[in-house]
Enzyme design. Structure first.
Site, PDB file in Angstrom:
ATOM      1  N   PRO A   1      47.890  50.727  48.348  1.00  0.00           N
ATOM      2  CA  PRO A   1      47.838  49.797  47.461  1.00  0.00           C
ATOM      3  C   PRO A   1      47.710  50.253  45.720  1.00  0.00           C
ATOM      4  CG  PRO A   1      46.200  49.438  48.868  1.00  0.00           C
ATOM      5  CD  PRO A   1      46.765  50.712  48.923  1.00  0.00           C
ATOM      6  N   GLU A   2      48.443  49.792  44.937  1.00  0.00           N
ATOM      7  CA  GLU A   2      48.374  50.238  43.595  1.00  0.00           C
ATOM      8  C   GLU A   2      47.675  48.919  42.743  1.00  0.00           C
ATOM      9  OE1 GLU A   2      51.664  52.532  42.214  1.00  0.00           O
ATOM     10  OE2 GLU A   2      52.361  52.814  43.988  1.00  0.00           O
TER      11      GLU A   2
END
Length: 269
Positions: A2-3
């Site tokens: 996840p960014e």
DNA sequence: CTGAGATCCTGTCTGC
DNA sequence: TGCAGACAGGATCTCA
């Protein structure tokens, strides 16, 4: 995994737990990126959650005296589950138990982490972080000053969390495509006006991705179980040999700093 | 100080 | 089908 947009999406999905009482935390496997603090359960039992927020790629859960810092690493995700549905999945490591529901932290690769601390901003994992990309202070002058000072190529610089946070492997490639900048370009040689293009591209990409609930490549789901639809908007990431959406030539894949990097050699100078 | 490369871990996919 | 190897959204650490 996840960014920034995926973390932000996750935070929003669990924001309904603000002001709820966290009855207890149950840890099934303490061995994450770092061993989870032995006192964590004791310090968090029966505490009200005052605030759930995000700093960089960390989810911050503010209790009374202490705060929790949760990082999803590469494969971490949260899942909201009814308390009475007492089932487990492989790699469920931590449960946050409330009156009727629980939030479960599942992380296959265990690159995620969970910390407890009194003052978030003093924590070594937080205190050295760069600025938020969606803040006003992330502007062309800020970026230009960084580039002049760096020997990195522009893509590595953008992914350096000490400089600017939240931009990971997908959004670095995507932003540089929008800005028409080749990821291999030495940061030093990026002009002020190109910095402006990059800034605008990053903000645009991140905002749009948040709007669409992040990017689900294969196994990102928000805490409410929904997928992120930014995958449909990707221009280059994961699209090796597919036609560039601007010029129709083949998208190239190279490896920079051990990370796949996608770009159009023709459009990105 | 900076930067390059190895490393943590599990699962999936591709090619022989 | 088996098996080896590459690859995956991150970021710290070790060493030059």
């Amino acid at each position: 995994m996840p960014e920034l947009p995926e973390v932000e999406t996750t935070v929003r999905a669990i924001s309904g737990f603000e002001n709820s009482i966290l009855e207890k935390i149950v840890i099934h496997n303490r061995s994450l990126r770092w061993e989870v603090d032995k006192d964590l359960e004791k310090l968090t039992a029966n505490k009200r959650i005052y605030k759930i927020s995000r700093r960089a790629k960390y989810i911050i859960i503010k209790l009374d005296v202490y705060s929790l810092m949760l990082h999803l690493g590469m494969s971490g995700k949260l899942r909201i589950q009814n308390k009475k549905d007492n089932y487990f999945k492989k790699h469920d490591h931590v449960e946050f138990v409330f009156k009727d529901k629980k939030i479960i932290f599942n992380d296959v690769r265990r690159f995620g982490s969970l910390h407890i601390t009194k003052n978030i901003n003093d924590h070594p994992l937080i205190s050295n972080l760069g600025i938020e990309p969606l803040s006003r202070s992330f502007n062309k002058d800020y970026l230009h000053a960084l580039t002049l000072d760096s020997k990195l190529n522009i893509k590595k610089l953008l992914m350096d969390q000490k400089k600017v946070v939240g931009v990971g492997n997908i959004y670095a490639s995507e932003s540089l495509f929008l800005a028409s900048i080749n990821p291999l370009r030495p940061a030093k040689k990026i002009s002020l006006s190109e910095c402006d293009d990059i800034i605008k591209a990053i903000k645009k990409v991140l905002k749009q991705a948040i709007k669409m609930g992040g990017t689900t490549l294969k196994d990102f789901y928000s805490a409410d179980g929904s997928e992120g639809y930014f995958k449909l908007e990707l221009n280059v990431y994961g699209l090796e040999d597919k036609p560039c959406k601007k010029c129709k030539r083949k998208i190239k894949r190279i490896v920079l700093g051990q990370r796949s990097t996608f770009f159009c050699e023709n459009c990105q100078v």
